[in-house]
Design a protein around this motif. Sequence first.
Motif, PDB file in Angstrom:
ATOM      1  N   GLU A  70     -31.325 -70.185   3.503  1.00 41.80           N
ATOM      2  CA  GLU A  70     -30.309 -71.466   3.614  1.00 41.80           C
ATOM      3  C   GLU A  70     -31.263 -72.687   3.608  1.00 41.80           C
ATOM      4  O   GLU A  70     -29.994 -73.247   2.878  1.00 41.80           O
ATOM      5  CB  GLU A  70     -30.323 -71.564   5.242  1.00 41.80           C
ATOM      6  CG  GLU A  70     -29.907 -69.991   6.136  1.00 41.80           C
ATOM      7  CD  GLU A  70     -29.296 -69.982   7.985  1.00 41.80           C
ATOM      8  OE1 GLU A  70     -28.722 -70.088   8.440  1.00 41.80           O
ATOM      9  OE2 GLU A  70     -30.969 -70.311   8.226  1.00 41.80           O
ATOM     10  N   ARG A  71     -31.635 -73.381   3.837  1.00 42.55           N
ATOM     11  CA  ARG A  71     -32.073 -74.637   2.889  1.00 42.55           C
ATOM     12  C   ARG A  71     -32.378 -74.473   1.627  1.00 42.55           C
ATOM     13  O   ARG A  71     -31.547 -75.805   0.708  1.00 42.55           O
ATOM     14  CB  ARG A  71     -33.573 -74.640   2.649  1.00 42.55           C
ATOM     15  CG  ARG A  71     -34.140 -76.318   2.868  1.00 42.55           C
ATOM     16  CD  ARG A  71     -35.680 -75.957   2.755  1.00 42.55           C
ATOM     17  NE  ARG A  71     -37.018 -74.808   2.264  1.00 42.55           N
ATOM     18  CZ  ARG A  71     -37.379 -75.293   1.813  1.00 42.55           C
ATOM     19  NH1 ARG A  71     -36.388 -75.830   0.710  1.00 42.55           N
ATOM     20  NH2 ARG A  71     -37.949 -73.675   1.238  1.00 42.55           N
ATOM     21  N   ARG A  72     -32.109 -73.737   0.670  1.00 46.70           N
ATOM     22  CA  ARG A  72     -32.207 -73.081  -0.691  1.00 46.70           C
ATOM     23  C   ARG A  72     -30.451 -73.345  -1.510  1.00 46.70           C
ATOM     24  O   ARG A  72     -30.508 -74.115  -1.985  1.00 46.70           O
ATOM     25  CB  ARG A  72     -33.627 -72.277  -1.377  1.00 46.70           C
ATOM     26  CG  ARG A  72     -35.100 -72.677  -1.762  1.00 46.70           C
ATOM     27  CD  ARG A  72     -35.449 -72.017  -2.360  1.00 46.70           C
ATOM     28  NE  ARG A  72     -37.226 -71.983  -2.949  1.00 46.70           N
ATOM     29  CZ  ARG A  72     -37.502 -72.850  -2.899  1.00 46.70           C
ATOM     30  NH1 ARG A  72     -37.246 -73.301  -3.645  1.00 46.70           N
ATOM     31  NH2 ARG A  72     -39.250 -72.603  -2.451  1.00 46.70           N
ATOM     32  N   PHE A  73     -29.968 -72.831  -0.703  1.00 42.00           N
ATOM     33  CA  PHE A  73     -29.008 -72.188  -0.807  1.00 42.00           C
ATOM     34  C   PHE A  73     -27.486 -73.591  -0.817  1.00 42.00           C
ATOM     35  O   PHE A  73     -26.317 -73.722  -0.265  1.00 42.00           O
ATOM     36  CB  PHE A  73     -27.940 -70.888  -0.699  1.00 42.00           C
ATOM     37  CG  PHE A  73     -29.178 -69.826  -1.924  1.00 42.00           C
ATOM     38  CD1 PHE A  73     -28.655 -69.849  -2.665  1.00 42.00           C
ATOM     39  CD2 PHE A  73     -29.935 -69.576  -1.705  1.00 42.00           C
ATOM     40  CE1 PHE A  73     -28.723 -68.682  -3.912  1.00 42.00           C
ATOM     41  CE2 PHE A  73     -31.330 -68.892  -2.113  1.00 42.00           C
ATOM     42  CZ  PHE A  73     -29.874 -68.397  -3.884  1.00 42.00           C
ATOM     43  N   ALA A  74     -28.681 -73.946   0.185  1.00 36.95           N
ATOM     44  CA  ALA A  74     -27.081 -75.241   1.699  1.00 36.95           C
ATOM     45  C   ALA A  74     -26.405 -76.056   0.318  1.00 36.95           C
ATOM     46  O   ALA A  74     -26.869 -76.487  -0.794  1.00 36.95           O
ATOM     47  CB  ALA A  74     -28.663 -75.559   2.338  1.00 36.95           C
ATOM     48  N   GLY A  75     -24.977 -76.045   0.949  1.00 34.54           N
ATOM     49  CA  GLY A  75     -24.819 -77.196   0.143  1.00 34.54           C
ATOM     50  C   GLY A  75     -23.976 -75.944  -1.051  1.00 34.54           C
ATOM     51  O   GLY A  75     -22.865 -76.809  -1.896  1.00 34.54           O
ATOM     52  N   ARG A  76     -24.057 -74.886  -1.494  1.00 36.76           N
ATOM     53  CA  ARG A  76     -24.189 -74.160  -2.583  1.00 36.76           C
ATOM     54  C   ARG A  76     -23.231 -72.501  -2.402  1.00 36.76           C
ATOM     55  O   ARG A  76     -22.263 -72.333  -2.919  1.00 36.76           O
ATOM     56  CB  ARG A  76     -24.675 -74.450  -3.648  1.00 36.76           C
ATOM     57  CG  ARG A  76     -24.837 -75.540  -4.710  1.00 36.76           C
ATOM     58  CD  ARG A  76     -25.664 -75.726  -5.235  1.00 36.76           C
ATOM     59  NE  ARG A  76     -26.240 -76.747  -6.068  1.00 36.76           N
ATOM     60  CZ  ARG A  76     -26.337 -77.200  -8.062  1.00 36.76           C
ATOM     61  NH1 ARG A  76     -26.828 -76.124  -8.421  1.00 36.76           N
ATOM     62  NH2 ARG A  76     -26.483 -78.407  -7.786  1.00 36.76           N
ATOM     63  N   TRP A  77     -24.038 -72.218  -1.547  1.00 37.08           N
ATOM     64  CA  TRP A  77     -23.634 -71.358  -1.141  1.00 37.08           C
ATOM     65  C   TRP A  77     -24.010 -71.955   1.009  1.00 37.08           C
ATOM     66  O   TRP A  77     -24.501 -72.145   0.909  1.00 37.08           O
ATOM     67  CB  TRP A  77     -25.043 -70.562  -1.329  1.00 37.08           C
ATOM     68  CG  TRP A  77     -24.470 -70.239  -2.770  1.00 37.08           C
ATOM     69  CD1 TRP A  77     -24.518 -70.791  -3.490  1.00 37.08           C
ATOM     70  CD2 TRP A  77     -23.963 -69.314  -3.150  1.00 37.08           C
ATOM     71  NE1 TRP A  77     -24.971 -70.509  -4.622  1.00 37.08           N
ATOM     72  CE2 TRP A  77     -24.021 -68.964  -5.073  1.00 37.08           C
ATOM     73  CE3 TRP A  77     -23.767 -67.905  -3.528  1.00 37.08           C
ATOM     74  CZ2 TRP A  77     -24.054 -68.695  -5.899  1.00 37.08           C
ATOM     75  CZ3 TRP A  77     -22.968 -67.898  -4.075  1.00 37.08           C
ATOM     76  CH2 TRP A  77     -22.484 -67.977  -5.448  1.00 37.08           C
ATOM     77  N   THR A  78     -22.814 -70.168   1.134  1.00 34.83           N
ATOM     78  CA  THR A  78     -23.853 -70.762   2.491  1.00 34.83           C
ATOM     79  C   THR A  78     -23.761 -69.281   3.023  1.00 34.83           C
ATOM     80  O   THR A  78     -23.559 -67.802   2.534  1.00 34.83           O
ATOM     81  CB  THR A  78     -22.156 -70.834   3.847  1.00 34.83           C
ATOM     82  OG1 THR A  78     -22.938 -70.641   4.986  1.00 34.83           O
ATOM     83  CG2 THR A  78     -21.082 -69.547   2.958  1.00 34.83           C
ATOM     84  N   VAL A  79     -24.491 -68.425   3.375  1.00 38.15           N
ATOM     85  CA  VAL A  79     -24.537 -66.815   4.548  1.00 38.15           C
ATOM     86  C   VAL A  79     -24.530 -66.553   5.621  1.00 38.15           C
ATOM     87  O   VAL A  79     -23.827 -67.406   6.579  1.00 38.15           O
ATOM     88  CB  VAL A  79     -26.807 -67.472   5.062  1.00 38.15           C
ATOM     89  CG1 VAL A  79     -26.572 -65.555   5.704  1.00 38.15           C
ATOM     90  CG2 VAL A  79     -27.745 -67.493   4.283  1.00 38.15           C
TER      91      VAL A  79
END
Length: 109
Positions: A70-79
């Motif tokens: 969640e932290r690494r992909f925040a702003g670009r992807w959502t789980v």
Amino acid sequence: VTALRTTGVGDRFELIVDNGCLHGLSDEGREAYVREMSGVSAPGARLFLAGFGGNPRRRGPRGFNLPEVERRFAGRWTVVGHHDDPAISNDAGDPIHVYELRRVDADLP
């Protein structure tokens, strides 16, 4: 996977499957991975990640967990989904984690 755009693989993938790459990368490699997956995917793309969790007794890849994803992909992807899959691990105490992400941002440079 940390320099995909320089290889000319394309930039409009709607489905990406990672069956054990991210979990073996360094912190710097993981940042590059997110940047490159975002750069080669279409808006709304789906990304499936499968990899080890952060089990300290396992030798080999250090793995990852939901908060890191969640932290690494925040702003670009959502789980949009995740589950543990003990059926594809040799160790019932160390299941493979599977995540489904959807790209949520607009086109990236």
